[in-house]
Design an enzyme around this catalytic site. Sequence first.
Site, PDB file in Angstrom:
ATOM      1  N   ASP A   1       0.868  -1.179   0.000  1.00 37.23           N
ATOM      2  CA  ASP A   1       0.000   0.000   0.000  1.00 37.23           C
ATOM      3  C   ASP A   1       0.899   1.221   0.000  1.00 37.23           C
ATOM      4  O   ASP A   1       1.700   1.408   0.930  1.00 37.23           O
ATOM      5  CB  ASP A   1      -0.887   0.023   1.238  1.00 37.23           C
ATOM      6  CG  ASP A   1      -1.935  -1.078   1.220  1.00 37.23           C
ATOM      7  OD1 ASP A   1      -2.345  -1.494   0.125  1.00 37.23           O
ATOM      8  OD2 ASP A   1      -2.342  -1.520   2.313  1.00 37.23           O
TER       9      ASP A   1
ATOM     10  N   ASP B   1     -13.646  -3.343  -1.673  1.00 38.72           N
ATOM     11  CA  ASP B   1     -13.514  -3.056  -0.249  1.00 38.72           C
ATOM     12  C   ASP B   1     -14.923  -3.030   0.329  1.00 38.72           C
ATOM     13  O   ASP B   1     -15.808  -2.346  -0.205  1.00 38.72           O
ATOM     14  CB  ASP B   1     -12.846  -1.696  -0.016  1.00 38.72           C
ATOM     15  CG  ASP B   1     -11.447  -1.627  -0.598  1.00 38.72           C
ATOM     16  OD1 ASP B   1     -10.779  -2.669  -0.672  1.00 38.72           O
ATOM     17  OD2 ASP B   1     -11.033  -0.517  -1.009  1.00 38.72           O
TER      18      ASP B   1
END
Length: 266
Positions: free
Chosen positions: A11, A130
């Site tokens: 990330d 998500d």
Amino acid sequence: MLAKRIIPCLDVKNGQVVKGINFEGLREVGDPVEMGAFYSEQGADELVYLDISASSEGRRTFTDLVSRIAERIDIPFTVGGGISSFEDAARLLDAGADKITINTAAVFHPEIISKIASRYGSQFVVVAIDARMVASMAAEPVEATSLYGNAYWQVMTHGGKRPTDKELYSWAKQVQNLGAGEILFTSMDNDGTKNGYAVQAYSHLAEELTIPVIASGGAGSVADIEEVLTKGRADAALAASIFHYGEISIPDLKRTLRSHGVNIRI
């Protein structure tokens, strides 16, 4: 049977690898180029790079960073973050990415999935989802809520910051029909907690879909990864914190999984 895959996730925010809990409290971990090279040498099956602030900040993924990472690794490389058009995807693939992953753009412009798949092939398109568990406010039960009582997995966009009217399982089936080659589902409730994956959700996704499912969010031990790959029927386990902080090494993880009968490349 295809071998299960172990996938470290990078990330990236402002050019540095970061990690948080439940998508919040991010702290810097290291350089994405050096970390990518390390994981490639350690025997990771694939690598995922997500520019996690690109969609919420309205900017594009840094193409030069993608190129530098691709030069240092010899394993498949998926990149996402801020991909909002066919041109964005083409630019990243040209820069060295083996696959692209789209999330926010897929929700608002689902035709982008079919467009990229038609040009490059479904195997190049990973749709990231998500989602978090929320109470259902609908008069009629939301599809698949019987698994969780009066609750369902609500799909989120913009790095997990904006709720949508979409539900995990129906959205996953829709993107599969549009041409996605894989689903990368992250449970926001489990992300960064090291309390294990949302195993039941992955098992149900495996029942609903014919394309591979990558599990993300919650890895804290070898047992967690083994559980999501077996009981959860995920095709791949994605993890970040346990690798970034040296809590589990990829070679040791793979040896243990193999010794427990999991089909995995050593």
